[in-house]
Scaffold this motif. Structure first.
Motif, PDB file in Angstrom:
ATOM      1  N   GLN A  56       0.823  -1.041   0.133  1.00 10.11           N
ATOM      2  CA  GLN A  56      -0.104   0.021   0.037  1.00 10.11           C
ATOM      3  C   GLN A  56       0.717   1.118   0.048  1.00 10.11           C
ATOM      4  O   GLN A  56       1.785   1.213   0.857  1.00 10.11           O
ATOM      5  CB  GLN A  56      -0.879   0.188   1.401  1.00 10.11           C
ATOM      6  CG  GLN A  56      -1.895  -1.161   1.370  1.00 10.11           C
ATOM      7  CD  GLN A  56      -2.979  -1.149   0.003  1.00 10.11           C
ATOM      8  OE1 GLN A  56      -3.115   0.084  -0.095  1.00 10.11           O
ATOM      9  NE2 GLN A  56      -3.226  -2.410  -0.179  1.00 10.11           N
ATOM     10  N   VAL A  57       0.445   2.062  -1.028  1.00  7.85           N
ATOM     11  CA  VAL A  57       1.630   3.354  -1.014  1.00  7.85           C
ATOM     12  C   VAL A  57       0.579   4.652  -0.981  1.00  7.85           C
ATOM     13  O   VAL A  57      -0.226   4.847  -1.702  1.00  7.85           O
ATOM     14  CB  VAL A  57       2.221   3.326  -2.343  1.00  7.85           C
ATOM     15  CG1 VAL A  57       3.219   4.445  -2.784  1.00  7.85           C
ATOM     16  CG2 VAL A  57       2.878   2.067  -2.577  1.00  7.85           C
ATOM     17  N   PRO A  58       1.085   5.074   0.173  1.00  4.87           N
ATOM     18  CA  PRO A  58       0.131   6.550   0.009  1.00  4.87           C
ATOM     19  C   PRO A  58       0.499   7.411  -1.045  1.00  4.87           C
ATOM     20  O   PRO A  58       1.576   7.533  -1.705  1.00  4.87           O
ATOM     21  CB  PRO A  58       1.004   7.346   1.351  1.00  4.87           C
ATOM     22  CG  PRO A  58       1.341   6.218   2.212  1.00  4.87           C
ATOM     23  CD  PRO A  58       1.963   5.132   1.195  1.00  4.87           C
ATOM     24  N   GLN A  59      -0.528   8.337  -1.533  1.00  3.90           N
ATOM     25  CA  GLN A  59      -0.361   9.014  -2.664  1.00  3.90           C
ATOM     26  C   GLN A  59       0.250  10.244  -2.539  1.00  3.90           C
ATOM     27  O   GLN A  59      -0.417  11.304  -2.389  1.00  3.90           O
ATOM     28  CB  GLN A  59      -1.773   9.199  -3.470  1.00  3.90           C
ATOM     29  CG  GLN A  59      -2.315   7.803  -3.958  1.00  3.90           C
ATOM     30  CD  GLN A  59      -3.585   8.147  -4.515  1.00  3.90           C
ATOM     31  OE1 GLN A  59      -4.193   8.899  -4.652  1.00  3.90           O
ATOM     32  NE2 GLN A  59      -4.202   6.846  -5.415  1.00  3.90           N
ATOM     33  N   VAL A  60       1.349  10.294  -2.313  1.00  6.24           N
ATOM     34  CA  VAL A  60       2.296  11.490  -2.414  1.00  6.24           C
ATOM     35  C   VAL A  60       2.590  11.966  -3.585  1.00  6.24           C
ATOM     36  O   VAL A  60       2.841  11.517  -4.597  1.00  6.24           O
ATOM     37  CB  VAL A  60       3.619  11.261  -1.386  1.00  6.24           C
ATOM     38  CG1 VAL A  60       4.721  12.075  -1.501  1.00  6.24           C
ATOM     39  CG2 VAL A  60       3.331  10.590  -0.309  1.00  6.24           C
ATOM     40  N   GLN A  61       2.496  13.241  -3.563  1.00  4.07           N
ATOM     41  CA  GLN A  61       2.734  14.243  -5.128  1.00  4.07           C
ATOM     42  C   GLN A  61       3.972  13.793  -5.394  1.00  4.07           C
ATOM     43  O   GLN A  61       5.095  13.911  -4.688  1.00  4.07           O
ATOM     44  CB  GLN A  61       2.615  15.698  -4.839  1.00  4.07           C
ATOM     45  CG  GLN A  61       2.879  16.497  -5.979  1.00  4.07           C
ATOM     46  CD  GLN A  61       2.430  17.918  -5.642  1.00  4.07           C
ATOM     47  OE1 GLN A  61       2.057  18.264  -4.585  1.00  4.07           O
ATOM     48  NE2 GLN A  61       3.095  18.797  -6.668  1.00  4.07           N
TER      49      GLN A  61
END
Length: 208
Positions: free
Chosen positions: A30-35
């Motif tokens: 799971q990868v946080p949607q970081v800009q």
């Protein structure tokens, strides 16, 4: 795994990448949607780990600018002894630590919360056998990181780098190109310290 955001503000939403080989094969990260976060593609990772296959068993891995941790975790999945994942974004650090707990991998994988350049200056040498260097492209940190790496490396260390297509940074004397490739947007290359005599087609290229 590059990203453009400095970190601090909570990321919004999540995405996924997967581990593509080894004991954790097909595990979804799971990868946080970081800009600006740009995961290394499955295709590029498969190529890289095919190149690294003989070196992975028992290797000590350093994954700088770890992002999702896909490179470091893939290495341990495929037989590396340990990995240190260095990441400064709090949301990504939390996601990495959650994944390490889920995989019951704390004995092999250390998540370091902090700026990679500062960590390289202050941390005790890890003597890494393999280093993954994929910094935020816009920050232009390759030369600064490479200058700080030597005391953290084993004598015959390998270095993997990603950079924008057509702009792979030059390495100082002491490194030899092993393989390189590229996509439309990204150049990538694997180097080895030239203190060890290499056999075979060290300077071969393999675009994808």
């Amino acid at each position: 795994m590059s990203r453009g955001r400095a970190g601090g503000a909570p990321p919004t939403g999540t995405g996924q990448v997967r581990i593509i080989g080894g004991r954790w094969r097909n595990t979804r990260l799971q990868v946080p949607q970081v800009q600006g976060l740009r995961p290394t593609s499955d295709r590029v990772r498969e190529t890289l780990f095919n190149w690294l296959m003989p070196k992975l068993p028992g290797a000590r891995v350093l994954d700088l600018f770890a992002g999702s941790g896909a490179l470091g975790l893939e290495a341990v999945s495929r037989g590396a002894a340990s990995a240190q994942l260095v990441e400064r974004d709090p949301g990504l650090v939390a996601a990495l630590r959650g994944m390490v707990s889920r995989l019951d991998a704390a004995a092999q994988v250390e998540v370091v919360s902090g700026d990679a350049l500062r960590w390289l200056e202050s941390a005790s040498p890890v003597r890494a056998d393999i280093v993954f260097l994929d910094p935020p492209f816009a920050a232009g940190l390759w030369e600064q990181v490479i200058a700080r790496l030597p005391r953290h490396l084993a004598d015959d260390a390998w270095l993997y780098m990603e950079a924008p297509a057509g702009s792979m940074p030059a390495l100082p004397a002491g490194w030899s190109l092993h393989r390189e490739g590229g996509t439309r947007d990204v150049a990538y290359a694997l180097y080895r310290q030239a203190t060890v005599t290499l056999r075979g087609d060290m300077n071969a290229t393999e675009p994808v």
